[in-house]
Design an enzyme around this catalytic site. Structure first.
Site, short mmCIF file in Angstrom:
data_model
loop_
_atom_site.label_atom_id
_atom_site.label_comp_id
_atom_site.label_asym_id
_atom_site.label_seq_id
_atom_site.Cartn_x
_atom_site.Cartn_y
_atom_site.Cartn_z
N VAL A 219 41.77 37.29 28.07
CA VAL A 219 42.95 37.38 28.95
C VAL A 219 43.10 38.84 29.33
O VAL A 219 43.36 39.70 28.49
CB VAL A 219 44.23 36.88 28.24
CG1 VAL A 219 45.40 36.88 29.22
CG2 VAL A 219 44.02 35.49 27.66
N ASP A 220 42.89 39.10 30.61
CA ASP A 220 42.94 40.48 31.12
C ASP A 220 44.23 40.61 31.94
O ASP A 220 45.29 40.93 31.41
CB ASP A 220 41.67 40.74 31.92
CG ASP A 220 41.58 42.16 32.46
OD1 ASP A 220 42.43 42.99 32.09
OD2 ASP A 220 40.66 42.45 33.25
N THR B 30 43.65 34.16 35.53
CA THR B 30 42.81 32.98 35.36
C THR B 30 43.50 31.96 34.46
O THR B 30 43.62 30.78 34.81
CB THR B 30 41.44 33.38 34.74
OG1 THR B 30 40.89 34.44 35.51
CG2 THR B 30 40.48 32.21 34.73
P1 IMP Z 1 42.07 37.71 34.22
O1 IMP Z 1 42.22 36.61 35.21
O2 IMP Z 1 42.29 39.07 34.80
O3 IMP Z 1 42.87 37.49 32.94
O4 IMP Z 1 40.57 37.78 33.81
C1 IMP Z 1 39.96 36.76 33.25
C2 IMP Z 1 38.47 36.76 33.49
O5 IMP Z 1 37.92 38.04 33.86
C3 IMP Z 1 37.84 36.41 32.19
O6 IMP Z 1 37.73 35.03 32.06
C4 IMP Z 1 36.53 37.13 32.23
O7 IMP Z 1 35.55 36.28 32.79
C5 IMP Z 1 36.75 38.31 33.12
N1 IMP Z 1 37.00 39.55 32.33
C6 IMP Z 1 38.14 40.27 32.26
N2 IMP Z 1 38.02 41.34 31.46
C7 IMP Z 1 36.74 41.29 31.00
C8 IMP Z 1 35.97 42.13 30.12
O8 IMP Z 1 36.43 43.14 29.55
N3 IMP Z 1 34.68 41.76 29.91
C9 IMP Z 1 34.12 40.66 30.48
N4 IMP Z 1 34.80 39.84 31.30
C10 IMP Z 1 36.09 40.15 31.56
#
Ligand code: IMP
Ligand code: MG
Length: 182
Positions: A104-105, A109
């Site tokens: 979770v960044d 997503t």
């Molecule tokens: P979010 O929608 O920004 O929470 O990002 C979710 C998606 O970004 C994850 O499912 C990963 O596929 C990708 N992601 C985000 N940060 C990283 C990281 O540090 N390494 C690898 N993939 C990441």
């Protein structure tokens, strides 16, 4: 121990720590869902496939494994728009669903998937993530089962990649910023 790949700054979570914690998560899930009927695990491709494979094999309750694929990133490390690339095989109404995500960044997503799957009327819906980054602007989405909190750096290994590289490392490592800043 063999030398760290030159793209990597350091190991953040060693293999043994991951394996031990995956067992703890699986045990907790097995307790929480005992006597509830099968759990429908929704793995988010591609990042969650290794985590899900290990987690599912440690569960002691009946479970079904299915996958979704969403795309939100190209080769960059910036959050983008979420789009469904592959959907579930079955309807999930009357199912106890757990979304299994790698990381979770921004939370976009997981929050998108949560809202979308919730609208399909599962009996219950929870989320499980291997790692979570600290973000002031992270969307407020519940993470019911969490492996590790990590610093706000780009990580690879144990399913996580950078431009499809380093995905199958057995540990979680920090990528050198010089790799994605160039
Ligand atoms: P979010 O929608 O920004 O929470 O990002 C979710 C998606 O970004 C994850 O499912 C990963 O596929 C990708 N992601 C985000 N940060 C990283 C990281 O540090 N390494 C690898 N993939 C990441
Ligand atoms: Mg992912």
């Amino acid at each position: 121990m063999s030398e760290l790949h030159p793209d990597l700054a350091r190991i953040l979570v060693p293999e043994e720590t991951i394996q031990a914690h995956v067992k703890v998560l699986a045990h907790q899930i097995s307790l929480d869902y005992a006597d509830k009927g099968p759990v429908y695990l929704v793995g988010v491709l591609r990042g969650a496939f290794i985590f899900l494979a290990d987690l599912a094999r440690c569960l002691t309750i009946p479970h079904v494994v299915d996958f979704m694929s969403v795309s939100s990133y190209g080769k960059s490390t910036e959050s983008g728009v979420v789009r469904i690339v592959l959907d579930l095989r079955e309807p999930i109404d009357n199912q106890h669903v757990i979304i299994v995500e790698d990381i979770v960044d921004s939370g976009k997503t997981l929050s998108y998937l949560y809202t979308m799957l919730k609208s399909r009327n599962p009996t219950s819906l929870r989320t499980c993530a291997l790692v979570q980054k600290p973000k002031e602007k992270q969307l407020d989405v519940p993470v019911d089962y969490l492996g590790f909190k990590i610093p706000d750096v780009w990580v690879v290994g144990y399913g996580l990649d950078y431009a499809d590289k380093h995905r199958t490392l057995p540990y979680i490592a920090e990528l050198k910023p010089s790799v994605y800043e160039k």
